[in-house]
Motif scaffolding. Structure first.
Motif, PDB file in Angstrom:
ATOM      1  N   TYR A  31       0.820  -1.202   0.000  1.00 48.60           N
ATOM      2  CA  TYR A  31       0.000   0.000   0.000  1.00 48.60           C
ATOM      3  C   TYR A  31       0.857   1.256   0.000  1.00 48.60           C
ATOM      4  O   TYR A  31       1.841   1.338   0.728  1.00 48.60           O
ATOM      5  CB  TYR A  31      -0.901   0.023   1.242  1.00 48.60           C
ATOM      6  CG  TYR A  31      -1.995  -1.015   1.244  1.00 48.60           C
ATOM      7  CD1 TYR A  31      -1.710  -2.355   1.442  1.00 48.60           C
ATOM      8  CD2 TYR A  31      -3.321  -0.652   1.042  1.00 48.60           C
ATOM      9  CE1 TYR A  31      -2.720  -3.297   1.445  1.00 48.60           C
ATOM     10  CE2 TYR A  31      -4.335  -1.585   1.051  1.00 48.60           C
ATOM     11  CZ  TYR A  31      -4.025  -2.913   1.256  1.00 48.60           C
ATOM     12  OH  TYR A  31      -5.021  -3.850   1.252  1.00 48.60           O
ATOM     13  N   TYR A  33       0.431   5.793  -0.283  1.00 52.05           N
ATOM     14  CA  TYR A  33      -0.516   6.888  -0.089  1.00 52.05           C
ATOM     15  C   TYR A  33       0.156   8.228  -0.378  1.00 52.05           C
ATOM     16  O   TYR A  33       1.357   8.373  -0.178  1.00 52.05           O
ATOM     17  CB  TYR A  33      -1.008   6.932   1.367  1.00 52.05           C
ATOM     18  CG  TYR A  33      -1.360   5.601   1.966  1.00 52.05           C
ATOM     19  CD1 TYR A  33      -0.382   4.778   2.510  1.00 52.05           C
ATOM     20  CD2 TYR A  33      -2.678   5.172   2.008  1.00 52.05           C
ATOM     21  CE1 TYR A  33      -0.703   3.561   3.067  1.00 52.05           C
ATOM     22  CE2 TYR A  33      -3.012   3.953   2.578  1.00 52.05           C
ATOM     23  CZ  TYR A  33      -2.021   3.152   3.109  1.00 52.05           C
ATOM     24  OH  TYR A  33      -2.345   1.947   3.657  1.00 52.05           O
ATOM     25  N   SER A  94       2.563   1.168   3.549  1.00 54.57           N
ATOM     26  CA  SER A  94       2.287   0.235   4.639  1.00 54.57           C
ATOM     27  C   SER A  94       2.107  -1.171   4.081  1.00 54.57           C
ATOM     28  O   SER A  94       1.848  -1.367   2.894  1.00 54.57           O
ATOM     29  CB  SER A  94       1.037   0.655   5.422  1.00 54.57           C
ATOM     30  OG  SER A  94      -0.132   0.504   4.642  1.00 54.57           O
ATOM     31  N   LEU A  95       2.241  -2.119   4.975  1.00 54.51           N
ATOM     32  CA  LEU A  95       1.965  -3.507   4.631  1.00 54.51           C
ATOM     33  C   LEU A  95       0.469  -3.762   4.712  1.00 54.51           C
ATOM     34  O   LEU A  95      -0.214  -3.202   5.573  1.00 54.51           O
ATOM     35  CB  LEU A  95       2.691  -4.445   5.597  1.00 54.51           C
ATOM     36  CG  LEU A  95       4.192  -4.628   5.383  1.00 54.51           C
ATOM     37  CD1 LEU A  95       4.798  -5.361   6.570  1.00 54.51           C
ATOM     38  CD2 LEU A  95       4.456  -5.397   4.095  1.00 54.51           C
ATOM     39  N   ARG A  96      -0.027  -4.601   3.864  1.00 54.14           N
ATOM     40  CA  ARG A  96      -1.450  -4.933   3.891  1.00 54.14           C
ATOM     41  C   ARG A  96      -1.837  -5.543   5.232  1.00 54.14           C
ATOM     42  O   ARG A  96      -2.884  -5.251   5.776  1.00 54.14           O
ATOM     43  CB  ARG A  96      -1.777  -5.907   2.761  1.00 54.14           C
ATOM     44  CG  ARG A  96      -3.235  -6.336   2.696  1.00 54.14           C
ATOM     45  CD  ARG A  96      -3.427  -7.291   1.558  1.00 54.14           C
ATOM     46  NE  ARG A  96      -2.560  -8.447   1.660  1.00 54.14           N
ATOM     47  CZ  ARG A  96      -2.167  -9.173   0.616  1.00 54.14           C
ATOM     48  NH1 ARG A  96      -2.536  -8.855  -0.599  1.00 54.14           N
ATOM     49  NH2 ARG A  96      -1.394 -10.210   0.792  1.00 54.14           N
ATOM     50  N   ARG A  98      -0.291  -5.134   8.112  1.00 55.74           N
ATOM     51  CA  ARG A  98       0.083  -4.328   9.283  1.00 55.74           C
ATOM     52  C   ARG A  98      -0.446  -2.930   8.979  1.00 55.74           C
ATOM     53  O   ARG A  98       0.306  -1.969   8.829  1.00 55.74           O
ATOM     54  CB  ARG A  98       1.591  -4.343   9.463  1.00 55.74           C
ATOM     55  CG  ARG A  98       2.070  -3.651  10.723  1.00 55.74           C
ATOM     56  CD  ARG A  98       1.640  -4.356  11.990  1.00 55.74           C
ATOM     57  NE  ARG A  98       2.011  -3.568  13.169  1.00 55.74           N
ATOM     58  CZ  ARG A  98       1.147  -2.799  13.799  1.00 55.74           C
ATOM     59  NH1 ARG A  98      -0.086  -2.702  13.365  1.00 55.74           N
ATOM     60  NH2 ARG A  98       1.527  -2.119  14.855  1.00 55.74           N
ATOM     61  N   ASN A  99      -1.737  -2.864   8.896  1.00 56.80           N
ATOM     62  CA  ASN A  99      -2.319  -1.767   8.144  1.00 56.80           C
ATOM     63  C   ASN A  99      -2.495  -0.458   8.890  1.00 56.80           C
ATOM     64  O   ASN A  99      -2.923   0.521   8.292  1.00 56.80           O
ATOM     65  CB  ASN A  99      -3.669  -2.213   7.573  1.00 56.80           C
ATOM     66  CG  ASN A  99      -4.542  -2.821   8.647  1.00 56.80           C
ATOM     67  OD1 ASN A  99      -4.413  -2.502   9.821  1.00 56.80           O
ATOM     68  ND2 ASN A  99      -5.440  -3.692   8.245  1.00 56.80           N
ATOM     69  N   THR A 100      -2.183  -0.394  10.167  1.00 56.46           N
ATOM     70  CA  THR A 100      -2.276   0.888  10.858  1.00 56.46           C
ATOM     71  C   THR A 100      -0.934   1.606  10.929  1.00 56.46           C
ATOM     72  O   THR A 100      -0.865   2.776  11.282  1.00 56.46           O
ATOM     73  CB  THR A 100      -2.792   0.716  12.288  1.00 56.46           C
ATOM     74  OG1 THR A 100      -1.890  -0.131  12.998  1.00 56.46           O
ATOM     75  CG2 THR A 100      -4.182   0.116  12.293  1.00 56.46           C
ATOM     76  N   GLU A 101       0.141   0.912  10.612  1.00 57.12           N
ATOM     77  CA  GLU A 101       1.468   1.492  10.729  1.00 57.12           C
ATOM     78  C   GLU A 101       1.964   1.922   9.359  1.00 57.12           C
ATOM     79  O   GLU A 101       2.541   1.128   8.612  1.00 57.12           O
ATOM     80  CB  GLU A 101       2.447   0.505  11.349  1.00 57.12           C
ATOM     81  CG  GLU A 101       3.822   1.114  11.597  1.00 57.12           C
ATOM     82  CD  GLU A 101       4.745   0.174  12.356  1.00 57.12           C
ATOM     83  OE1 GLU A 101       4.338  -0.980  12.617  1.00 57.12           O
ATOM     84  OE2 GLU A 101       5.868   0.589  12.681  1.00 57.12           O
ATOM     85  N   ALA A 102       1.730   3.173   9.051  1.00 51.04           N
ATOM     86  CA  ALA A 102       2.217   3.725   7.796  1.00 51.04           C
ATOM     87  C   ALA A 102       3.580   4.368   8.021  1.00 51.04           C
ATOM     88  O   ALA A 102       3.812   5.006   9.043  1.00 51.04           O
ATOM     89  CB  ALA A 102       1.228   4.761   7.261  1.00 51.04           C
ATOM     90  N   PHE A 104       6.164   7.118   6.708  1.00 48.57           N
ATOM     91  CA  PHE A 104       6.099   8.357   5.940  1.00 48.57           C
ATOM     92  C   PHE A 104       7.465   8.807   5.458  1.00 48.57           C
ATOM     93  O   PHE A 104       8.483   8.587   6.123  1.00 48.57           O
ATOM     94  CB  PHE A 104       5.495   9.470   6.797  1.00 48.57           C
ATOM     95  CG  PHE A 104       4.010   9.376   6.974  1.00 48.57           C
ATOM     96  CD1 PHE A 104       3.470   8.511   7.909  1.00 48.57           C
ATOM     97  CD2 PHE A 104       3.165  10.138   6.195  1.00 48.57           C
ATOM     98  CE1 PHE A 104       2.090   8.413   8.075  1.00 48.57           C
ATOM     99  CE2 PHE A 104       1.790  10.051   6.348  1.00 48.57           C
ATOM    100  CZ  PHE A 104       1.255   9.186   7.292  1.00 48.57           C
TER     101      PHE A 104
END
Lengths: 113, 113
Positions: A31, A33, A94-96, A98-102, A104
Motif C-alpha cells: 500500500y 498513499y 504500509s503492509l497490507r 500491518r495496516n495501521t502502521e504507515a 512516511f
C-alpha cells in the motif's frame, strides 16, 4: 533500508505550471498513499494504491493524478498548479497485514505563487 | 461528516511529568485508532494503535485508552522527556480496502526543562 524517499524536498511553482512529486519505497509494501498537510492541520488523503496498477481517490483528489507502475514507485502529478495546492506533501507506505502502521517520507514543501 | 478532532491545540508539561493527550472521534465504524508523532520538519511516525474492541493498550512509556461510550481516545506518555516534544495526531481507520487513515488536527506537546 532507506524507507520512503520523496523528491524534491522543496519546490516553488508558478500558477499553471505542472510538476511530479516522486516517491519510492524499498520495503516491498503493498500500500502507498499521498497526503497533504496544510499549516496547523492534520493530513488529508489525496490518492492511494493497494498495489501496482491499482489506484483510487482519497478525500481531496481534485487537481492531482497518480500512477503505480511498480511496487516501489508512486509519483504524484500536479497538472495546473494553483495557490490552493500550496502545502506539504507526504508519501507513505504500509503492509497490507500491518495496516495501521504507515511509514512516511520526509515531505515535499510546495509553494505555488 | 465524520471527523477526528482534538481537545487542546497545545500542551505544556514539565520534564519527568506524565502527559495526557486527548482526542474525540465521531465515526463509530472505525476498527482501529492510532497515534502518530510528528517532529518538526519530519513525516509522522507511528507510536501505537488500539483495536476498537479493546479499552487499553500499553507500549513503551505510552498507554492508549479508548472509551467508546463517549467516543474518546487518549495517549498517556509516562515520564515525559524533551525528545517527546512534537505534534501528536490521532487517526482512525475504517475497515475496508486501502487501509485509509483519517487524521485529526494535532496537539503540540512542549516539554519544559
Amino acid at each position: 533500508n532507506a524507507g520512503v524517499t520523496q523528491t524534491p524536498k522543496f519546490r516553488i511553482l508558478k500558477i499553471g505550471q505542472s510538476m511530479t512529486l516522486q516517491c519510492t519505497q524499498d520495503m516491498n509494501h503493498n500500500y502507498m498513499y499521498w497526503y497533504r498537510q496544510d499549516p496547523g492541520m492534520g493530513l488529508k488523503l489525496i490518492y492511494y494504491s493497494v498495489g501496482a496498477g491499482i489506484t483510487d481517490k482519497g478525500e481531496v483528489p481534485n487537481g492531482y493524478n497518480v500512477s503505480r507502475s511498480t511496487t516501489e514507485d508512486f509519483p504524484l502529478r500536479l497538472e495546473l498548479a494553483a495557490p490552493s495546492q500550496t502545502s506539504v506533501y507526504f508519501c507513505a507506505s504500509s503492509l497490507r497485514d500491518r495496516n495501521t502502521e504507515a511509514f512516511f517520507g520526509q515531505g515535499t514543501r510546495l509553494t505555488v505563487v | 461528516g465524520e471527523s477526528v478532532g482534538l481537545h487542546l491545540p497545545t500542551l505544556s508539561v514539565q520534564e519527568g511529568d506524565n502527559s495526557i493527550i486527548n482526542c474525540a472521534y465521531s465515526n463509530s465504524a472505525s476498527d482501529y485508532f492510532i497515534w502518530y508523532k510528528q517532529e518538526s520538519g519530519k513525516g509522522p511516525q507511528f507510536i501505537i494503535d488500539i483495536r476498537s474492541n479493546m479499552d487499553k493498550r500499553q507500549g513503551q512509556r505510552v498507554t492508549v485508552l479508548l472509551n467508546k461510550t463517549v467516543k474518546h481516545l487518549s495517549l498517556q506518555i509516562a515520564a515525559t522527556q524533551p525528545g517527546d516534544s512534537a505534534v501528536y495526531f490521532c487517526a482512525e481507520k475504517v475497515g475496508g480496502g486501502g487501509n485509509k487513515l483519517t487524521f485529526g488536527t494535532g496537539t503540540q506537546l512542549k516539554v519544559e526543562l
